[in-house]
Design an enzyme around this catalytic site. Structure first.
Site, PDB file in Angstrom:
ATOM      1  CG  HIS A 119      -2.125  -0.831   1.118  1.00 22.89           C
ATOM      2  ND1 HIS A 119      -2.106  -2.159   1.452  1.00 22.89           N
ATOM      3  CD2 HIS A 119      -3.390  -0.568   0.687  1.00 22.89           C
ATOM      4  CE1 HIS A 119      -3.306  -2.694   1.241  1.00 22.89           C
ATOM      5  NE2 HIS A 119      -4.102  -1.747   0.771  1.00 22.89           N
ATOM      6  CE  LYS A 144      -3.836  -0.615   4.893  1.00 19.38           C
ATOM      7  NZ  LYS A 144      -5.073  -0.042   5.415  1.00 19.38           N
TER       8      LYS A 144
END
Ligand code: NAD
Length: 268
Positions: free
Chosen positions: A156, A160
């Site tokens: 990600h 995040k």
């Protein structure tokens, strides 16, 4: 019938996408948009914030002020904010589509308590493709698990904060449930240094964070002589936004209970 939708966390990465998805979908209307308390964005237009043009929906920072204007709320914020919103939605009979991840066990229990009062949809990932992958993982685990080592790798963007991703954990749960394992006992999060040889029953998780990666997950079933990989790559957050808007319309036809995206897509 038009579904009146409130989006909270409107200034967030997902919030803006959810506004766009609500505006683009058939039979849905954005009627409220919320930002965090004290935000300097209060009073601005939600459509202009999301880059879809003026909508005439003013950003507010108090859910109670707009509680009568919507049927369903879509909440991709933080565990603490989602829990506060759930308490108010339960009191007012508003259905909730929850995308927030990173709940502790205690927070999750508190959230799930509201399922007796309102329909709740809780999904670690609202994309259609990921939910198809959950289904494919059941089959792969049934066929491959006895003879293979299972590893889950996810990537990600650099912003995040929770890891592994809620989707990776859900993938692990699907495999654990299908094979009669307890994920809490068999999960191995990252590896470093010298360890014993890998135990067959464990499920390994590896996390990559960086750049602008929207979300990528690969589950590997590594057997002697062959390996199966099930991979999903999200290239736009609209994959999650469209799914969440679809879930909102579906949820309004359901009695109070806890649902997930597998229910919405009739994949159970
Ligand atoms: P983000 O940090 O960009 O956005 C979160 C927003 O919530 C911020 O703008 C913040 O100001 C706002 N916020 C915090 N408290 C609030 C409050 N009380 N009221 C209103 N707004 C509040 O994060 P993001 O990338 O948009 O992700 C949000 C959450 O959604 C994360 O938990 C992420 O893991 C999750 N997520 C889930 C899916 C899925 O499909 N389930 C997909 C993407 C992201």
């Amino acid at each position: 019938m038009t579904t009146r939708i409130a989006v909270t966390g409107a200034a967030g990465r997902m919030g803006k996408i959810l506004i766009e998805a609500t505006v683009k979908a058939d039979n849905t209307e954005l009627t409220a948009a919320l930002v965090r308390p004290g935000s300097s964005l209060v009073g601005a237009d939600a459509g202009e914030l999301a880059g879809v043009g003026k909508l005439g929906v003013t950003l507010v920072d108090n859910l109670a002020d707009v509680i009568d204007t919507f049927d369903a709320i879509i909440d991709f914020t933080t565990p603490a904010a989602t829990l506060e919103n759930a308490a108010l939605c339960a009191r007012h009979g508003k259905v909730m589509v929850i995308g927030t991840t990173g709940f502790s066990d205690t927070e999750k229990d508190a959230l799930l308590a509201y399922q007796s009062q309102i329909p709740l949809c809780l999904a670690a990932n609202y994309s259609t493709g990921v939910n198809l992958c959950f289904k494919l993982l059941e089959t792969a685990a049934r066929v491959m698990a006895a003879d293979s080592d299972i590893e889950i790798v996810e990537a990600h963007h650099r912003h995040k904060v929770d890891s592994p991703s809620g989707t990776a954990l859900r993938m692990g749960e699907v495999i654990a449930e299908t094979t009669g394992r307890d994920l809490k006992k068999v999960a191995v999060y990252g590896r470093e240094g010298i360890s014993d040889a890998r135990a067959r029953d464990t499920i390994g998780f590896a996390t990559v964070r960086g750049g602008d990666v929207v979300g990528e997950h690969t589950v590997m079933f590594l057997a002697d002589g062959e390996r199966v990989e099930i991979t999903h790559k999200a290239s736009s957050r609209l994959a999650f936004g469209n799914g969440a808007v679809r879930a909102a319309g579906w949820l309004l036809t359901q009695p109070p209970a806890l649902y997930d995206m597998q229910d919405v897509l009739d994949l159970k």
